[in-house]
Design an enzyme around this catalytic site. Structure first.
Site, PDB file in Angstrom:
ATOM      1  N   CYS A 135     -26.962 -15.959 -40.643  1.00 51.78           N
ATOM      2  CA  CYS A 135     -26.116 -16.276 -41.802  1.00 51.78           C
ATOM      3  C   CYS A 135     -26.879 -17.130 -42.816  1.00 51.78           C
ATOM      4  O   CYS A 135     -27.820 -16.638 -43.429  1.00 51.78           O
ATOM      5  CB  CYS A 135     -24.796 -16.895 -41.362  1.00 51.78           C
ATOM      6  N   HIS A 158     -23.077 -12.738 -38.652  1.00 48.94           N
ATOM      7  CA  HIS A 158     -23.030 -13.621 -37.491  1.00 48.94           C
ATOM      8  C   HIS A 158     -23.172 -12.783 -36.221  1.00 48.94           C
ATOM      9  O   HIS A 158     -22.197 -12.211 -35.750  1.00 48.94           O
ATOM     10  CB  HIS A 158     -21.713 -14.399 -37.463  1.00 48.94           C
ATOM     11  N   GLU A 166     -23.498 -13.781 -33.252  1.00 52.71           N
ATOM     12  CA  GLU A 166     -22.739 -14.384 -32.161  1.00 52.71           C
ATOM     13  C   GLU A 166     -21.241 -14.119 -32.263  1.00 52.71           C
ATOM     14  O   GLU A 166     -20.505 -14.366 -31.310  1.00 52.71           O
ATOM     15  CB  GLU A 166     -23.012 -15.898 -32.106  1.00 52.71           C
TER      16      GLU A 166
END
Length: 193
Positions: free
Chosen positions: A77, A175, A177
């Site tokens: 990001c 992102h 994750e």
């Protein structure tokens, strides 16, 4: 394998740690240059605003450390944007690892570009097992234009760099994750580099 998540108050650290733990990997959170330099893999997460992040990196001396790293490095990001030369966000000088300027979406659509969107034009080992048009999770108002370092694109509606690679530096605008099985696969591929 030693994994270090760079600590510069860039946010989103716990989500990254949890994603690694789901893969059976542990990471150390650190701003110590020697710990960072000695790691096998580096993860550079980020949420927030460019100039504040750069102030924190400079205050910790990490603006000098990060460009010298030679091990596999994953920016996430804001972590992709900080690797660039300059950002339109508060007219900020960045780390200047990638010779690219970060620009603001100016297309009449809602900003930030937030939510699930698809990936295209996938290149390289980071995307092994990932399919064209797989969905990942974005939250950003600024972006990198498509360039020679682009290894995946997104569109909002114009194409932008969803991921880049320059030498040992890999970085994602989305992102990983928070991107479900696709993001998990990308993190797993990064750990296998």
């Amino acid at each position: 394998m030693s994994i270090v998540i760079i600590d510069y108050k860039g946010g989103n650290v716990q989500s990254v740690k949890f994603a690694l733990e789901r893969l059976g990997a542990e990471a150390t959170l650190s701003a110590d240059p020697e710990i960072i330099r000695s790691a096998d893999k580096i993860i550079f997460p980020g949420e927030g605003e460019a100039s504040s992040a750069m102030e924190e990196l400079r205050a910790r001396g990490l603006d000098k450390v990060i460009p010298e790293l030679t091990q596999p490095f994953l920016g996430i990001c804001l972590g992709i944007q900080l690797l660039c030369r300059h950002s339109e966000e508060n007219d900020t000088q960045m780390l200047d690892i990638l010779p690219i300027n970060v620009i603001k979406f100016n297309n009449g659509l809602k900003v930030p570009h937030m939510g699930w969107n698809t990936l295209f034009n996938l290149k390289g080992d980071l995307f092994n097992g990932v399919k064209e048009q797989d969905y990942v999770y974005f939250v950003h108002s600024y972006y990198l234009p498509v360039c020679e370092y682009t290894i995946a694109t997104g569109a909002y509606p114009e194409p932008f760099s969803a991921a880049v690679q320059y030498k040992n530096f890999y970085a994602m605008q989305f992102h990983t994750e928070k991107s479900g099985p696709t993001g998990t696969r990308i993190i797993q591929n990064f750990l296998a580099l």
